[in-house]
Motif scaffolding. Structure first.
Motif, PDB file in Angstrom:
ATOM      1  N   SER A 169      51.870  -6.399 -34.868  1.00 55.33           N
ATOM      2  CA  SER A 169      52.563  -5.279 -34.801  1.00 55.33           C
ATOM      3  C   SER A 169      51.999  -4.482 -33.340  1.00 55.33           C
ATOM      4  O   SER A 169      53.466  -3.103 -33.753  1.00 55.33           O
ATOM      5  N   ILE A 170      51.464  -4.681 -32.454  1.00 51.92           N
ATOM      6  CA  ILE A 170      50.578  -4.090 -31.261  1.00 51.92           C
ATOM      7  C   ILE A 170      51.399  -4.763 -30.701  1.00 51.92           C
ATOM      8  O   ILE A 170      51.306  -5.952 -30.292  1.00 51.92           O
ATOM      9  N   GLY A 171      52.231  -4.080 -30.093  1.00 48.77           N
ATOM     10  CA  GLY A 171      53.088  -5.335 -28.054  1.00 48.77           C
ATOM     11  C   GLY A 171      52.716  -4.159 -27.443  1.00 48.77           C
ATOM     12  O   GLY A 171      52.156  -3.538 -26.987  1.00 48.77           O
ATOM     13  N   TYR A 172      53.607  -4.582 -26.123  1.00 45.61           N
ATOM     14  CA  TYR A 172      52.875  -4.014 -24.063  1.00 45.61           C
ATOM     15  C   TYR A 172      53.799  -5.094 -23.884  1.00 45.61           C
ATOM     16  O   TYR A 172      55.050  -5.555 -24.478  1.00 45.61           O
ATOM     17  N   VAL A 173      53.981  -3.790 -22.320  1.00 43.17           N
ATOM     18  CA  VAL A 173      55.482  -3.845 -21.158  1.00 43.17           C
ATOM     19  C   VAL A 173      54.071  -3.306 -20.378  1.00 43.17           C
ATOM     20  O   VAL A 173      53.548  -2.717 -19.981  1.00 43.17           O
ATOM     21  N   HIS A 174      54.400  -4.319 -19.288  1.00 36.23           N
ATOM     22  CA  HIS A 174      53.731  -3.849 -17.980  1.00 36.23           C
ATOM     23  C   HIS A 174      54.513  -3.897 -16.213  1.00 36.23           C
ATOM     24  O   HIS A 174      55.110  -4.744 -16.543  1.00 36.23           O
ATOM     25  N   ARG A 175      53.675  -3.195 -15.895  1.00 32.24           N
ATOM     26  CA  ARG A 175      54.591  -2.757 -14.461  1.00 32.24           C
ATOM     27  C   ARG A 175      53.344  -1.904 -13.757  1.00 32.24           C
ATOM     28  O   ARG A 175      52.261  -2.020 -13.910  1.00 32.24           O
ATOM     29  N   LYS A 176      54.380  -2.506 -12.268  1.00 34.07           N
ATOM     30  CA  LYS A 176      53.025  -2.941 -11.257  1.00 34.07           C
ATOM     31  C   LYS A 176      53.062  -1.372 -10.556  1.00 34.07           C
ATOM     32  O   LYS A 176      54.332  -2.273  -9.907  1.00 34.07           O
ATOM     33  N   ASP A 177      52.546  -0.639 -10.295  1.00 32.99           N
ATOM     34  CA  ASP A 177      53.363   0.373  -8.861  1.00 32.99           C
ATOM     35  C   ASP A 177      52.737   0.615  -8.083  1.00 32.99           C
ATOM     36  O   ASP A 177      51.297   1.477  -8.430  1.00 32.99           O
ATOM     37  N   LYS A 178      52.925   0.058  -6.629  1.00 35.07           N
ATOM     38  CA  LYS A 178      51.834   0.130  -5.674  1.00 35.07           C
ATOM     39  C   LYS A 178      50.036  -0.452  -6.523  1.00 35.07           C
ATOM     40  O   LYS A 178      50.022  -1.104  -6.449  1.00 35.07           O
ATOM     41  N   ASN A 179      49.498   0.807  -6.025  1.00 32.80           N
ATOM     42  CA  ASN A 179      48.066   0.432  -6.113  1.00 32.80           C
ATOM     43  C   ASN A 179      47.964   0.438  -8.011  1.00 32.80           C
ATOM     44  O   ASN A 179      46.477   0.083  -8.079  1.00 32.80           O
ATOM     45  N   ALA A 180      48.165   0.399  -8.832  1.00 38.69           N
ATOM     46  CA  ALA A 180      48.569   1.293 -10.346  1.00 38.69           C
ATOM     47  C   ALA A 180      49.486  -0.263 -11.265  1.00 38.69           C
ATOM     48  O   ALA A 180      50.172  -0.353 -10.545  1.00 38.69           O
ATOM     49  N   ASP A 181      48.374  -0.346 -11.815  1.00 42.07           N
ATOM     50  CA  ASP A 181      49.181  -1.677 -12.932  1.00 42.07           C
ATOM     51  C   ASP A 181      49.378  -0.338 -14.434  1.00 42.07           C
ATOM     52  O   ASP A 181      48.204   0.060 -15.162  1.00 42.07           O
ATOM     53  N   ILE A 182      50.485  -0.419 -14.699  1.00 41.45           N
ATOM     54  CA  ILE A 182      50.938   0.484 -16.139  1.00 41.45           C
ATOM     55  C   ILE A 182      51.018  -0.450 -17.267  1.00 41.45           C
ATOM     56  O   ILE A 182      52.072  -1.434 -17.382  1.00 41.45           O
ATOM     57  N   TYR A 183      49.881  -0.500 -17.918  1.00 40.96           N
ATOM     58  CA  TYR A 183      50.777  -0.755 -19.543  1.00 40.96           C
ATOM     59  C   TYR A 183      50.883   0.497 -21.039  1.00 40.96           C
ATOM     60  O   TYR A 183      50.288   0.929 -20.831  1.00 40.96           O
ATOM     61  N   PHE A 184      52.382  -0.069 -20.821  1.00 37.27           N
ATOM     62  CA  PHE A 184      52.578   0.907 -22.323  1.00 37.27           C
ATOM     63  C   PHE A 184      52.429  -0.207 -23.350  1.00 37.27           C
ATOM     64  O   PHE A 184      53.323  -1.529 -23.401  1.00 37.27           O
ATOM     65  N   THR A 185      51.523   0.199 -25.088  1.00 36.62           N
ATOM     66  CA  THR A 185      51.285  -0.430 -25.478  1.00 36.62           C
ATOM     67  C   THR A 185      51.446  -0.037 -26.669  1.00 36.62           C
ATOM     68  O   THR A 185      51.147   1.626 -26.924  1.00 36.62           O
ATOM     69  N   ALA A 186      52.548  -0.412 -27.808  1.00 35.54           N
ATOM     70  CA  ALA A 186      53.052   0.123 -29.121  1.00 35.54           C
ATOM     71  C   ALA A 186      52.324  -0.068 -30.315  1.00 35.54           C
ATOM     72  O   ALA A 186      52.568  -1.331 -30.588  1.00 35.54           O
ATOM     73  N   ASN A 187      51.709   0.499 -31.221  1.00 39.46           N
ATOM     74  CA  ASN A 187      52.030   0.167 -32.583  1.00 39.46           C
ATOM     75  C   ASN A 187      53.050   0.176 -33.540  1.00 39.46           C
ATOM     76  O   ASN A 187      53.272   1.385 -33.648  1.00 39.46           O
ATOM     77  N   MET A 188      53.787  -0.899 -34.210  1.00 38.05           N
ATOM     78  CA  MET A 188      55.188  -0.762 -34.498  1.00 38.05           C
ATOM     79  C   MET A 188      55.304  -0.389 -35.916  1.00 38.05           C
ATOM     80  O   MET A 188      56.032  -1.817 -36.291  1.00 38.05           O
ATOM     81  N   SER A 189      54.229   0.307 -36.183  1.00 35.15           N
ATOM     82  CA  SER A 189      54.289  -0.049 -37.938  1.00 35.15           C
ATOM     83  C   SER A 189      54.278   0.614 -38.982  1.00 35.15           C
ATOM     84  O   SER A 189      53.495   2.198 -37.508  1.00 35.15           O
ATOM     85  N   LEU A 190      53.602   1.419 -39.405  1.00 29.49           N
ATOM     86  CA  LEU A 190      53.420   2.039 -40.737  1.00 29.49           C
ATOM     87  C   LEU A 190      51.489   1.990 -40.929  1.00 29.49           C
ATOM     88  O   LEU A 190      50.970   2.547 -41.916  1.00 29.49           O
ATOM     89  N   GLU A 191      51.147   1.147 -40.712  1.00 28.87           N
ATOM     90  CA  GLU A 191      49.489   0.696 -40.259  1.00 28.87           C
ATOM     91  C   GLU A 191      49.135   1.118 -39.359  1.00 28.87           C
ATOM     92  O   GLU A 191      49.375   1.396 -38.404  1.00 28.87           O
ATOM     93  N   GLU A 192      47.412   1.109 -39.878  1.00 27.15           N
ATOM     94  CA  GLU A 192      46.997   1.933 -38.568  1.00 27.15           C
ATOM     95  C   GLU A 192      45.594   0.797 -38.751  1.00 27.15           C
ATOM     96  O   GLU A 192      45.270   0.028 -39.194  1.00 27.15           O
TER      97      GLU A 192
END
Length: 896
Positions: free
Chosen positions: A621-644
């Motif tokens: 249920s949990i996925g991610y995408v990764h970007r690199k911006d100068k000195n930072a690495d950014i991960y967006f990660t999301a739970n795409m379900s109705l479970e916790e």
């Protein structure tokens, strides 16, 4: 002074706001309502509109403006000025409806549809045939060949085009006939290819915009269309008024030919197509797949060069950019998307879930990545729920997360229907109804703000992907006969969703790649290349893969090794080179072979490749995408379900300081725990239903802390009884014994709108001494706002329906008031709502027969389909338990 990441989250760039498609039915719009709706959009956090003008839904000659009329240009210019006045952007679909076409397109520039007409003959004989009145259209090829075991023998093929004669009727061209064809001994087949007289028209356009669809393979047709349908718009609106011109998906039904195919084919492939046209439909012994490949490869090149690239060139000449949905084309799909300034994918149907959407999304985002397009947009929420008026803000938010996780970084809602300020909802048949006439519209600003925040971060820097998957496009071209191949769908079928999802859920984010990218592999950061059940590829691509492997990168072939080259000429030589190259790579250890593309492939990946981010519990249920911006690495990660989930995220090869941001709440959160390991960082997090986070790794950040609080319940007040239900719109005010769906109350059964629940609560000093006080309910319609003592404590658009309310409470009597909105579908089910038959004239000057338009009106305006599909109103209001929970917190003791 540089802003912190939290400050950046709370003040995202305006350019990263979401957009919306804006349907104008019949161009029946007025200035007051345009201004009102733009105000509504701006307040909701929508940063731009994409205007698409469609068929009329309401009667009236004067009100439904004719396309390209003076009134049309006047209202469009006014709209552009109003859009820019608000700091928004305006995009525009050329023509009306889709695909591109209209009254300006002559038959000779329209999209040909070719089909074969076959006659079996036996020789020796002399054969004549009159085609007149037996087929309608232009003959574009004719051959005869001997048949053996259902295959045509290539050495027996004759081009009989010169024997086809025009047949006259009173000196007028009337038909075609074949005379005195000598048929040798044996079983022969005569095949005539016919470009049909009947060709696709624009799909239900507005008044004055009907006509043929252009030939997307013909540069002259494309340039003619843009000059006639686009340039006058820019001349009247002004350069820069339209930010992007938009091309919707290529729904070119039957389009499979172009008038210049013979010349272009011979120039590009090195031999004549004319003798071998039967291979496009039947089988020519020993060369069927090679001829089909050469044909589709040629059509691909023509489409990309003569339509996609031409559109972008024209947009630049007009001072605008191009935004293009390439799905639907038969061409090299990455090159097609990549020809646009902004490649656009699409989310179609119930995609509020975690799954790689190859057909409409990952191919578009891959094209954006490999061709370095900064913005990758997405037509979002199309058919999110069916029938209409059933989608919820929660579904929209989770669907947006699934779009982000597939690599897109701009949302275009599908969408906003132009309606009168106080008029009836007029939803587009395939859309989610995200506009001012929906019951929950006032809550959309939460989603608008959320989209703005996430896109602001995902539009930074560059995407990170170390794995790529080769697209077996050559096999698809070779395997398919003449037809309007939908390359995206064929690729998804061949790669298989379950296989792709399996790779993603093990933490491997990947791009799709083509020959062009592999020919320049040194320019990218890919370390692993996967080929799945690939048979054919150009020799140059095989050589590039060998070079990729010899430089220390990993190549995995699943199912089988490629063993064939591409195209008819020098086939045996190319087959041998490709086969030998891959056998050598395998023998030298530069390639790993997986027995299948499922378990065997995954096992090799797990053994040899570290994922960027691996999810523990909840990886389905949990996925991610990764970007690199100068000195930072950014991960967006999301739970795409109705479970916790309480889960651990392992970020490999990462040991820098980090922060975790909640883009919905606009706050920074602390992890439950984190551990530094040689392989990377392991972070323990709690994901609520539909929860998403931004993880930012940056050495300049302070050392991250953890949430050491221990929460202990300190009492509960049960609020299941004693509520007052108010519905001012219905003049309904009553006490309710229990919290159950208000659709069960006869007077409110079919009510769609806002209701109010009130209740008084008495709090004592021990209650107020609690460290935290939380109000929670099981279900709150599809959106709600909570007021405590007449002050808004916040809004709910998704589960869990919990809210901290301590700061709004005081000792003694407190009032809790909950405003709850339900879905619009309940009103549509009301048996007292009449289904309009819409008979009579729509527009006096309308060139269609009235019944055609009325058929559309019945489908779009009536509620017949909703009543057929949903028999009972959906649950509404506050349902189930309601509580105030009191907590005290303690700090977790440090281990000694």
């Amino acid at each position: 002074m540089e802003r912190t990441y939290l400050e950046q989250l709370r003040q995202p760039a305006a350019a990263a706001r979401g957009k919306t498609r804006w349907w104008w039915y019949g161009c029946r719009v007025d200035k007051d309502n345009i201004s009102y709706q733009l105000d509504q959009m701006q307040e909701a956090g929508i940063g731009g509109v994409e205007i698409q003008i469609l068929y009329a839904l309401e009667a009236g000659s004067r009100e439904n403006l004719e396309y390209f009329s003076p009134e049309f240009f006047d209202i469009l210019k006014f709209t552009g000025e109003e859009v820019h006045k608000r700091g928004m952007t305006m995009d525009l679909t050329l023509g009306s409806s889709w695909p591109f076409g209209g009254p300006i397109v002559p038959f000779v520039k329209s999209a040909p549809v070719v089909y074969p007409y076959a006659i079996d003959v036996r020789g020796p004989s002399v054969f004549s045939y009159d085609f007149t009145n037996r087929m309608a259209g232009e003959i574009v090829g004719g051959i005869m060949g001997r048949m053996e075991d259902s295959e045509m023998l290539p050495e027996t093929i004759q081009d009989i085009s010169s024997l086809l004669e025009e047949k006259l009727l009173f000196s007028w061209p009337w038909g075609t006939q074949l005379k005195n064809l000598e048929v040798p001994e044996g079983n022969y087949k005569i095949v005539i290819f016919l470009a049909g007289q009947f060709r696709e028209h624009v799909l239900m356009p507005s008044r004055g915009a009907q006509g043929y669809v252009i030939d997307h393979n013909d540069a002259e047709a494309s340039r003619f269309f843009f000059a006639q349908a686009g340039t006058p718009l820019v001349e009247r609106l002004g350069r820069g008024m339209v930010q992007s011109f938009f091309c919707d998906s290529l729904e070119l039904f039957g389009h499979n030919w172009t008038g210049k195919i013979y010349d272009e084919f011979e120039k590009r492939r090195g031999y004549s197509l004319k003798p071998y046209i039967y291979a496009l439909w039947g089988k020519v012994k020993g060369m069927t797949e090679e001829i089909r490949y050469d044909f589709h490869k040629t059509m691909s090149e023509l489409t990309i060069e003569n339509f996609f690239s031409v559109m972008t060139e024209w947009c630049h000449e007009m001072g605008s950019t191009s935004r293009i949905q390439a799905h639907g084309t038969w061409g090299d799909i990455l090159q097609a998307y990549g020809a646009a300034d902004i490649p656009e994918g699409e989310t179609f149907s119930e995609w509020d879930k975690y799954s790689v959407n190859t057909v409409h999304r990952r191919l578009a985002s891959s094209a954006g990545h490999v061709y370095h397009r900064h913005i990758i947009s997405n037509e979002s929420f199309t058919w999110l729920r069916f029938p209409r008026f059933t989608e919820t803000p929660e579904q929209i938010k989770i669907a947006a997360d699934s779009i982000f996780v597939d690599g897109m970084n701009q949302i275009v809602n599908h969408g906003y229907t132009y309606s009168q300020k106080d008029g009836e909802p007029m939803a587009f048949y395939a859309s989610s109804h995200i506009c001012h006439t929906n019951t929950w519209w006032k809550y959309y600003k939460n989603i608008g703000r959320y989209i703005n925040r996430v896109c602001d971060f995902l539009q930074r820097g560059e995407p990170v992907s170390r794995i790529c998957i080769y697209l077996p496009q050559h096999d698809i071209w070779a395997e398919n006969p003449l037809g309007d191949i939908h390359m995206c769908m064929k690729l998804e079928e061949r790669l298989e969703t379950s296989v792709i999802d399996g790779i993603a859920r093990e933490g491997y984010w990947f791009d799709y790649v083509n020959d062009d990218v592999l020919g320049r592999w040194e320019e990218y950061s890919y370390e692993t290349l996967i080929l799945m059940e690939t048979d054919r590829m150009p020799v140059k691509t095989a050589e590039s893969i060998q070079s990729f492997a010899m430089h220390g990168n990993l190549v995995i072939c699943a199912g089988r090794l490629p063993s064939q080259g591409c195209g008819l000429l020098q086939k045996d030589e190319k087959d041998k080179i490709v086969s030998t190259l891959f056998e050598e790579m395998r023998r030298q250890g530069n390639l790993i072979f997986a027995e299948n593309k499922k378990d065997a492939l995954l096992n090799i990946l797990k053994q040899r490749v570290c994922p960027d981010l691996k999810v523990g519990t909840g990886k389905e249920s949990i996925g991610y995408v990764h970007r690199k911006d100068k000195n930072a690495d950014i991960y967006f990660t999301a739970n795409m379900s109705l479970e916790e989930y309480n889960t651990k995220l392992t970020i490999y090869q990462e040991n820098r300081a980090f922060c975790i941001l909640d883009p919905m709440e606009g706050k920074e959160i602390l992890p439950l725990a984190y551990t530094r390991k040689e392989s990377g960082t392991e972070i323990e997090l709690h994901f609520n239903q539909g929860q998403a986070y931004l993880l930012v790794f940056d050495q300049s950040l302070p050392k991250p802390e953890t949430d050491k609080r221990i929460w202990k319940e300190n009492g509960v007040i049960d609020l299941k009884e004693g509520w007052r239900l108010e519905v001012p719109e219905k003049d309904y005010f009553k006490d309710v014994e229990e919290l159950k769906g208000f659709e069960q109350i006869e007077e409110l059964k079919y009510y769609s709108g806002e209701v109010i629940y009130r209740k008084s609560v008495y709090l004592t000093e021990p209650d107020m001494a609690s460290d935290e006080i939380v109000f929670q309910v099981d279900k709150a319609g599809c959106a709600a706002e909570v007021f405590v003592n007449d002050t808004s404590a916040g809004q709910w658009i998704q589960r869990p329906y919990q809210m901290s309310i301590k700061e709004y409470l005081h000792l003694g009597k407190n009032e809790i008031r909950v405003h709850v909105s339900n879905q619009l579908i309940n009103r549509c089910l009301d048996p007292d709502r009449e289904v309009g038959e819409y008979q009579g004239t729509v527009i006096e000057e309308w060139p269609y027969f009235t019944e055609i338009l009325n058929k559309e009106r019945r489908k779009r305006l009536s509620n017949r389909r909703e009543k057929e599909m949903i028999k009972s109103p959906l649950p509404s209001g506050l349902v189930g338990k309601a509580q105030i929970c009191f907590y005290r917190t303690e700090q977790e003791k440090e281990e000694i």
